[in-house]
Write an enzyme that holds these catalytic residues in place. Structure first.
Site, PDB file in Angstrom:
ATOM      1  N   HIS A   1       0.895  -1.242  -0.552  1.00  0.00           N
ATOM      2  CA  HIS A   1      -0.127  -0.171  -0.132  1.00  0.00           C
ATOM      3  C   HIS A   1       0.408   1.189   0.128  1.00  0.00           C
ATOM      4  O   HIS A   1       1.736   1.228   0.627  1.00  0.00           O
ATOM      5  CB  HIS A   1      -0.565  -0.349   1.149  1.00  0.00           C
ATOM      6  CG  HIS A   1      -1.659   0.778   1.004  1.00  0.00           C
ATOM      7  ND1 HIS A   1      -2.887   0.400   1.225  1.00  0.00           N
ATOM      8  CD2 HIS A   1      -2.082   2.244   2.327  1.00  0.00           C
ATOM      9  CE1 HIS A   1      -3.782   2.027   0.666  1.00  0.00           C
ATOM     10  NE2 HIS A   1      -2.946   3.098   1.854  1.00  0.00           N
TER      11      HIS A   1
ATOM     12  N   ASP B   1       0.860   5.325   0.091  1.00  0.00           N
ATOM     13  CA  ASP B   1      -0.025   6.562   0.602  1.00  0.00           C
ATOM     14  C   ASP B   1       0.361   7.808   0.028  1.00  0.00           C
ATOM     15  O   ASP B   1       1.956   7.852   0.695  1.00  0.00           O
ATOM     16  CB  ASP B   1       0.250   6.603   2.136  1.00  0.00           C
ATOM     17  CG  ASP B   1      -1.075   5.759   2.883  1.00  0.00           C
ATOM     18  OD1 ASP B   1      -0.262   4.829   3.644  1.00  0.00           O
ATOM     19  OD2 ASP B   1      -2.487   5.636   2.691  1.00  0.00           O
TER      20      ASP B   1
ATOM     21  N   MET C   1       0.507  11.300  -0.528  1.00  0.00           N
ATOM     22  CA  MET C   1      -0.090  13.032  -0.004  1.00  0.00           C
ATOM     23  C   MET C   1       0.303  13.806  -0.691  1.00  0.00           C
ATOM     24  O   MET C   1       1.983  14.071  -0.612  1.00  0.00           O
ATOM     25  CB  MET C   1       0.298  12.711   1.508  1.00  0.00           C
ATOM     26  CG  MET C   1      -0.098  11.559   1.806  1.00  0.00           C
ATOM     27  SD  MET C   1      -0.065  11.902   3.833  1.00  0.00           S
ATOM     28  CE  MET C   1      -0.545   9.368   4.658  1.00  0.00           C
TER      29      MET C   1
ATOM     30  N   MET D   1      -4.020  10.543  -1.862  1.00  0.00           N
ATOM     31  CA  MET D   1      -4.532  11.451  -1.257  1.00  0.00           C
ATOM     32  C   MET D   1      -4.002  12.912  -1.154  1.00  0.00           C
ATOM     33  O   MET D   1      -3.590  13.391  -0.704  1.00  0.00           O
ATOM     34  CB  MET D   1      -5.085  11.336   0.377  1.00  0.00           C
ATOM     35  CG  MET D   1      -5.198  10.226   1.150  1.00  0.00           C
ATOM     36  SD  MET D   1      -4.248   9.376   2.926  1.00  0.00           S
ATOM     37  CE  MET D   1      -2.712   8.208   1.787  1.00  0.00           C
TER      38      MET D   1
ATOM     39  N   MET E   1     -11.538   4.561   5.739  1.00  0.00           N
ATOM     40  CA  MET E   1     -10.778   5.170   6.412  1.00  0.00           C
ATOM     41  C   MET E   1     -11.050   4.960   7.806  1.00  0.00           C
ATOM     42  O   MET E   1     -12.054   5.595   7.982  1.00  0.00           O
ATOM     43  CB  MET E   1     -10.194   6.163   6.076  1.00  0.00           C
ATOM     44  CG  MET E   1      -9.094   6.924   4.939  1.00  0.00           C
ATOM     45  SD  MET E   1      -8.250   6.595   4.860  1.00  0.00           S
ATOM     46  CE  MET E   1      -6.942   6.741   5.554  1.00  0.00           C
TER      47      MET E   1
ATOM     48  N   GLY F   1      -3.874  11.239   6.698  1.00  0.00           N
ATOM     49  CA  GLY F   1      -2.487  11.981   6.624  1.00  0.00           C
ATOM     50  C   GLY F   1      -1.546  11.435   7.419  1.00  0.00           C
ATOM     51  O   GLY F   1      -0.554  12.096   7.358  1.00  0.00           O
TER      52      GLY F   1
ATOM     53  N   GLY G   1       0.517   8.206   9.634  1.00  0.00           N
ATOM     54  CA  GLY G   1       0.023   6.412  10.393  1.00  0.00           C
ATOM     55  C   GLY G   1       0.210   7.125  11.738  1.00  0.00           C
ATOM     56  O   GLY G   1       0.128   7.775  12.115  1.00  0.00           O
ATOM     57  N   GLY G   2       0.376   5.557  12.418  1.00  0.00           N
ATOM     58  CA  GLY G   2      -0.154   5.172  14.189  1.00  0.00           C
ATOM     59  C   GLY G   2      -0.856   6.426  14.796  1.00  0.00           C
ATOM     60  O   GLY G   2      -1.247   5.905  15.872  1.00  0.00           O
TER      61      GLY G   2
ATOM     62  N   ASP H   1      -7.886   1.277   6.441  1.00  0.00           N
ATOM     63  CA  ASP H   1      -6.650   1.913   6.347  1.00  0.00           C
ATOM     64  C   ASP H   1      -6.750   2.512   7.884  1.00  0.00           C
ATOM     65  O   ASP H   1      -7.034   3.711   7.765  1.00  0.00           O
ATOM     66  CB  ASP H   1      -6.869   2.481   4.948  1.00  0.00           C
ATOM     67  CG  ASP H   1      -5.164   3.417   5.064  1.00  0.00           C
ATOM     68  OD1 ASP H   1      -5.045   4.055   3.716  1.00  0.00           O
ATOM     69  OD2 ASP H   1      -3.974   2.961   5.749  1.00  0.00           O
TER      70      ASP H   1
ATOM     71  N   GLY I   1      -4.878   2.842  11.640  1.00  0.00           N
ATOM     72  CA  GLY I   1      -4.772   1.601  12.746  1.00  0.00           C
ATOM     73  C   GLY I   1      -5.844   0.968  13.326  1.00  0.00           C
ATOM     74  O   GLY I   1      -5.588  -0.149  14.038  1.00  0.00           O
TER      75      GLY I   1
ATOM     76  N   GLY J   1       0.761  -0.132   8.590  1.00  0.00           N
ATOM     77  CA  GLY J   1       1.797   0.811   8.491  1.00  0.00           C
ATOM     78  C   GLY J   1       2.583   0.486  10.335  1.00  0.00           C
ATOM     79  O   GLY J   1       3.355  -0.531  10.003  1.00  0.00           O
ATOM     80  N   SER J   2       2.294   1.481  11.147  1.00  0.00           N
ATOM     81  CA  SER J   2       3.092   1.373  12.272  1.00  0.00           C
ATOM     82  C   SER J   2       2.867  -0.332  12.758  1.00  0.00           C
ATOM     83  O   SER J   2       4.360  -0.803  13.290  1.00  0.00           O
ATOM     84  CB  SER J   2       2.877   2.329  12.751  1.00  0.00           C
ATOM     85  OG  SER J   2       0.989   2.164  13.461  1.00  0.00           O
TER      86      SER J   2
HETATM   87  C1  DX5 Z   1      -3.458   7.548   7.226  1.00  0.00           C
HETATM   88  C2  DX5 Z   1      -2.729   6.719   6.115  1.00  0.00           C
HETATM   89  C3  DX5 Z   1      -2.325   5.648   7.249  1.00  0.00           C
HETATM   90  C4  DX5 Z   1      -1.304   4.423   6.980  1.00  0.00           C
HETATM   91  C5  DX5 Z   1      -1.149   3.113   8.112  1.00  0.00           C
HETATM   92  O1  DX5 Z   1      -3.706   8.783   5.893  1.00  0.00           O
HETATM   93  O2  DX5 Z   1      -3.176   6.411   5.371  1.00  0.00           O
HETATM   94  O3  DX5 Z   1      -3.158   5.607   8.357  1.00  0.00           O
HETATM   95  O4  DX5 Z   1      -1.849   3.668   5.613  1.00  0.00           O
HETATM   96  O5  DX5 Z   1      -1.242   4.060   9.468  1.00  0.00           O
HETATM   97  P1  DX5 Z   1      -1.530   2.745  10.528  1.00  0.00           P
HETATM   98  O6  DX5 Z   1      -1.845   1.296  10.095  1.00  0.00           O
HETATM   99  O7  DX5 Z   1      -0.035   3.271  10.895  1.00  0.00           O
HETATM  100  O8  DX5 Z   1      -2.288   3.723  11.134  1.00  0.00           O
HETATM  101 ZN    ZN Z   2      -3.709   4.958   3.000  1.00  0.00          ZN
END
Ligand code: DX5
Ligand code: ZN
Length: 217
Positions: free
Chosen positions: A32, A34, A36, A67, A136, A141, A143-144, A174, A176, A196-197
């Site tokens: 994936h 992201d 931005m 995004m 979402m 915007g 991660g984490g 996507d 948390g 991600g995190s």
């Molecule tokens: C937000 C990103 C995050 C990312 C995942 O814009 O799209 O959601 O992909 O981040 P984690 O898994 O760390 O929440």
């Molecule tokens: Zn994403």
């Protein structure tokens, strides 16, 4: 369908190829990306050249999450960079049916994304044309962040909308996603899990990927 899609947003970019490889060994199904632009969301990340780099590192489907403002302008660049899925935010695209058709004309699978406060039924009249619905589960915007609690209800709404419209789109979430949130999301009907995190901040990226994969088997 039960796919783990590591988000490279949280990866160590000085070692991107190795980081992607470690998730592949752990059972990742997609990668994936992201994207931005600092306008649609308050962060700037990557563009087509990083998708191109990821394309050289993996055979897995590359899932590009735009995004950005005015995504129509960049669809061809991301398709040429090697994207397999391209997803655009419904909040950002005025002529969504035309954009979805264009993504498919470029040879990619078409996804639409809804922010946490955008009603699921806003995609009712595009449902039969899309390959992917990305819900979402955080405010886009960064991660984490923490999984937004009403997401489970929204996933269930998406499943019933898909059934009602005899559509075939995959449901992706996507934000948390981790070992505490992934099981209920799977039960609610999610097909693709972006993390991600939970993966790249772990001491062992491969084991963290496998742990999530085993929770959705
Ligand atoms: C937000 C990103 C995050 C990312 C995942 O814009 O799209 O959601 O992909 O981040 P984690 O898994 O760390 O929440
Ligand atoms: Zn994403």
């Amino acid at each position: 369908m039960a796919i783990i899609a590591p988000s490279i947003l949280s990866a160590d970019f000085s070692n991107l190829s190795q980081q992607i490889r470690l998730t592949e060994i752990g059972g990742a199904g997609w990668i994936h990306c992201d994207v931005m632009d600092g306008h649609f969301v308050p962060n700037i990340t990557i563009g087509p050249i990083i998708v191109e780099a990821a394309r050289k590192c993996t055979k897995l489907p590359i899932d590009v999450h735009l995004m950005i403002e005015n995504p129509d302008k960049y669809l061809e660049a991301f398709a040429n960079a090697g994207a397999n899925y391209i997803s655009v935010h419904v909040e950002e695209v005025v002529h969504l049916n035309r954009t979805v058709n264009y993504i498919k004309e470029l040879g990619c699978k078409a996804g639409v994304v809804v922010n946490p406060a955008t009603p699921i039924n806003s995609i009712m009249d595009i449902a039969e044309y899309i390959d992917l619905l990305l819900i979402m589960t955080v405010n886009p915007g960064f991660g984490g962040q923490k999984f937004i609690s009403n997401s489970i209800r929204r996933i269930e709404e998406a499943v019933s909308l898909r059934n009602k419209h005899h559509s075939k789109f995959l449901i992706e979430i996507d934000g948390g996603v981790n070992k505490e949130t992934i099981v209920n999301a799977k039960k609610a009907g999610v097909d693709v899990f972006v993390a991600g995190s939970a993966i790249f901040d772990a001491d062992n990226i491969t084991a963290a990927t496998t742990e999530l994969k085993n929770l959705i088997k």
